[in-house]
Write a protein that holds these residues in place. Structure first.
Motif, PDB file in Angstrom:
ATOM      1  N   THR A   1       6.769 -15.123  12.438  1.00  0.00           N
ATOM      2  CA  THR A   1       5.491 -14.879  11.764  1.00  0.00           C
ATOM      3  C   THR A   1       5.381 -13.457  11.221  1.00  0.00           C
ATOM      4  OG1 THR A   1       4.466 -14.350  13.880  1.00  0.00           O
ATOM      5  CG2 THR A   1       4.251 -16.617  13.092  1.00  0.00           C
ATOM      6  N   ASP A   2       6.180 -12.534  11.765  1.00  0.00           N
ATOM      7  CA  ASP A   2       6.158 -11.147  11.277  1.00  0.00           C
ATOM      8  C   ASP A   2       7.351 -10.870  10.356  1.00  0.00           C
ATOM      9  OD1 ASP A   2       8.102 -11.282  13.242  1.00  0.00           O
ATOM     10  OD2 ASP A   2       7.762  -9.229  13.907  1.00  0.00           O
ATOM     11  N   CYS A   3       7.742 -11.849   9.556  1.00  0.00           N
ATOM     12  CA  CYS A   3       8.898 -11.754   8.659  1.00  0.00           C
ATOM     13  C   CYS A   3       8.771 -10.502   7.774  1.00  0.00           C
ATOM     14  CB  CYS A   3       8.981 -13.000   7.787  1.00  0.00           C
ATOM     15  SG  CYS A   3      10.376 -13.005   6.664  1.00  0.00           S
ATOM     16  N   PRO A   4       9.791  -9.618   7.775  1.00  0.00           N
ATOM     17  CA  PRO A   4       9.709  -8.382   7.007  1.00  0.00           C
ATOM     18  C   PRO A   4      10.059  -8.526   5.529  1.00  0.00           C
ATOM     19  CG  PRO A   4      11.755  -8.416   8.202  1.00  0.00           C
ATOM     20  CD  PRO A   4      10.988  -9.651   8.610  1.00  0.00           C
ATOM     21  N   CYS A   5      10.505  -9.694   5.121  1.00  0.00           N
ATOM     22  CA  CYS A   5      10.925  -9.893   3.731  1.00  0.00           C
ATOM     23  C   CYS A   5       9.732  -9.762   2.784  1.00  0.00           C
ATOM     24  CB  CYS A   5      11.578 -11.262   3.575  1.00  0.00           C
ATOM     25  SG  CYS A   5      12.190 -11.564   1.900  1.00  0.00           S
ATOM     26  N   PRO A   6       9.898  -9.014   1.692  1.00  0.00           N
ATOM     27  CA  PRO A   6       8.786  -8.835   0.757  1.00  0.00           C
ATOM     28  C   PRO A   6       8.532 -10.046  -0.139  1.00  0.00           C
ATOM     29  CG  PRO A   6      10.688  -7.612  -0.005  1.00  0.00           C
ATOM     30  CD  PRO A   6      11.046  -8.168   1.346  1.00  0.00           C
ATOM     31  N   LYS A   7       9.441 -11.020  -0.162  1.00  0.00           N
ATOM     32  CA  LYS A   7       9.265 -12.208  -1.008  1.00  0.00           C
ATOM     33  C   LYS A   7       8.394 -13.237  -0.283  1.00  0.00           C
ATOM     34  CE  LYS A   7      13.345 -12.221  -3.871  1.00  0.00           C
ATOM     35  NZ  LYS A   7      14.489 -13.042  -4.278  1.00  0.00           N
ATOM     36  N   THR A   8       7.115 -13.023  -0.287  1.00  0.00           N
ATOM     37  CA  THR A   8       6.202 -13.905   0.438  1.00  0.00           C
ATOM     38  C   THR A   8       6.033 -15.260  -0.240  1.00  0.00           C
ATOM     39  OG1 THR A   8       4.316 -12.907  -0.686  1.00  0.00           O
ATOM     40  CG2 THR A   8       4.910 -12.010   1.474  1.00  0.00           C
ATOM     41  N   THR A   9       6.424 -15.402  -1.496  1.00  0.00           N
ATOM     42  CA  THR A   9       6.307 -16.684  -2.179  1.00  0.00           C
ATOM     43  C   THR A   9       7.548 -17.557  -1.992  1.00  0.00           C
ATOM     44  OG1 THR A   9       7.138 -15.718  -4.226  1.00  0.00           O
ATOM     45  CG2 THR A   9       4.741 -15.768  -3.927  1.00  0.00           C
TER      46      THR A   9
ATOM     47  N   GLU B   1      16.876 -21.171   8.139  1.00  0.00           N
ATOM     48  CA  GLU B   1      17.109 -21.665   6.781  1.00  0.00           C
ATOM     49  C   GLU B   1      17.453 -20.526   5.837  1.00  0.00           C
ATOM     50  OE1 GLU B   1      14.187 -24.229   5.028  1.00  0.00           O
ATOM     51  OE2 GLU B   1      13.769 -25.178   6.946  1.00  0.00           O
ATOM     52  N   CYS B   2      16.711 -19.450   5.919  1.00  0.00           N
ATOM     53  CA  CYS B   2      16.925 -18.297   5.057  1.00  0.00           C
ATOM     54  C   CYS B   2      18.343 -17.754   5.256  1.00  0.00           C
ATOM     55  CB  CYS B   2      15.903 -17.212   5.366  1.00  0.00           C
ATOM     56  SG  CYS B   2      16.155 -15.682   4.439  1.00  0.00           S
ATOM     57  N   GLU B   3      18.724 -17.554   6.506  1.00  0.00           N
ATOM     58  CA  GLU B   3      20.038 -16.998   6.793  1.00  0.00           C
ATOM     59  C   GLU B   3      21.153 -17.931   6.316  1.00  0.00           C
ATOM     60  OE1 GLU B   3      22.563 -14.893  10.362  1.00  0.00           O
ATOM     61  OE2 GLU B   3      20.588 -15.702  10.804  1.00  0.00           O
ATOM     62  N   ALA B   4      21.009 -19.230   6.519  1.00  0.00           N
ATOM     63  CA  ALA B   4      22.029 -20.183   6.100  1.00  0.00           C
ATOM     64  C   ALA B   4      22.233 -20.152   4.581  1.00  0.00           C
ATOM     65  CB  ALA B   4      21.644 -21.592   6.548  1.00  0.00           C
ATOM     66  N   VAL B   5      21.153 -20.106   3.831  1.00  0.00           N
ATOM     67  CA  VAL B   5      21.245 -20.087   2.374  1.00  0.00           C
ATOM     68  C   VAL B   5      21.853 -18.772   1.892  1.00  0.00           C
ATOM     69  CG1 VAL B   5      19.869 -20.052   0.244  1.00  0.00           C
ATOM     70  CG2 VAL B   5      19.389 -21.725   2.020  1.00  0.00           C
ATOM     71  N   ARG B   6      21.421 -17.665   2.450  1.00  0.00           N
ATOM     72  CA  ARG B   6      21.925 -16.358   2.023  1.00  0.00           C
ATOM     73  C   ARG B   6      23.404 -16.189   2.361  1.00  0.00           C
ATOM     74  NH1 ARG B   6      18.936 -13.619  -1.526  1.00  0.00           N
ATOM     75  NH2 ARG B   6      19.672 -11.676  -0.688  1.00  0.00           N
ATOM     76  N   VAL B   7      23.820 -16.616   3.549  1.00  0.00           N
ATOM     77  CA  VAL B   7      25.219 -16.509   3.950  1.00  0.00           C
ATOM     78  C   VAL B   7      26.092 -17.381   3.056  1.00  0.00           C
ATOM     79  CG1 VAL B   7      26.856 -17.008   5.823  1.00  0.00           C
ATOM     80  CG2 VAL B   7      24.750 -15.781   6.307  1.00  0.00           C
ATOM     81  N   ALA B   8      25.612 -18.556   2.686  1.00  0.00           N
ATOM     82  CA  ALA B   8      26.358 -19.443   1.793  1.00  0.00           C
ATOM     83  C   ALA B   8      26.588 -18.789   0.429  1.00  0.00           C
ATOM     84  CB  ALA B   8      25.622 -20.765   1.625  1.00  0.00           C
ATOM     85  N   LYS B   9      25.686 -17.901   0.031  1.00  0.00           N
ATOM     86  CA  LYS B   9      25.818 -17.181  -1.237  1.00  0.00           C
ATOM     87  C   LYS B   9      26.594 -15.877  -1.068  1.00  0.00           C
ATOM     88  CE  LYS B   9      21.528 -18.870  -3.284  1.00  0.00           C
ATOM     89  NZ  LYS B   9      20.228 -18.477  -3.837  1.00  0.00           N
ATOM     90  N   GLY B  10      27.032 -15.576   0.158  1.00  0.00           N
ATOM     91  CA  GLY B  10      27.781 -14.347   0.413  1.00  0.00           C
ATOM     92  C   GLY B  10      26.900 -13.118   0.562  1.00  0.00           C
ATOM     93  N   MET B  11      25.663 -13.316   0.955  1.00  0.00           N
ATOM     94  CA  MET B  11      24.712 -12.219   1.107  1.00  0.00           C
ATOM     95  C   MET B  11      24.138 -12.227   2.516  1.00  0.00           C
ATOM     96  SD  MET B  11      22.918 -13.260  -2.236  1.00  0.00           S
ATOM     97  CE  MET B  11      22.213 -12.620  -3.468  1.00  0.00           C
ATOM     98  N   LEU B  12      23.324 -11.230   2.794  1.00  0.00           N
ATOM     99  CA  LEU B  12      22.613 -11.161   4.062  1.00  0.00           C
ATOM    100  C   LEU B  12      21.122 -11.311   3.813  1.00  0.00           C
ATOM    101  CD1 LEU B  12      24.304  -8.124   5.820  1.00  0.00           C
ATOM    102  CD2 LEU B  12      24.452 -10.507   6.505  1.00  0.00           C
ATOM    103  N   PRO B  13      20.389 -11.903   4.766  1.00  0.00           N
ATOM    104  CA  PRO B  13      18.931 -11.957   4.607  1.00  0.00           C
ATOM    105  C   PRO B  13      18.344 -10.551   4.687  1.00  0.00           C
ATOM    106  CG  PRO B  13      19.608 -12.971   6.685  1.00  0.00           C
ATOM    107  CD  PRO B  13      20.845 -12.582   5.963  1.00  0.00           C
TER     108      PRO B  13
END
Length: 57
Positions: free
Chosen positions: A7-15, A24-36
């Motif tokens: 609930t205290d997610c630090p990511c600025p992309k609130t939309t 879910e976020c980590e799985a998608v980002r890692v699949a793209k070769g990035m970090l959350p």
């Protein structure tokens, strides 16, 4: 396994549809070769300012 909800997610992309859904976020980002956002190295404000002011950029 239940999803990790932060609930205290630090990511600025609130939309983002994965905002607060860590697994879910980590799985998608890692699949793209990035970090959350929450696992990226923290860069100081002064380092960012210096980088912007470097000549030749």
């Amino acid at each position: 396994m239940s999803p990790t909800i932060r609930t205290d997610c630090p990511c600025p992309k609130t939309t983002c549809k994965r905002h607060t859904l860590c697994d879910e976020c980590e799985a998608v980002r890692v699949a793209k070769g990035m970090l959350p956002f929450c696992k990226r190295a923290k860069v100081s404000l002064w380092r960012r300012i210096r980088k912007m002011l470097e000549p030749g950029k």
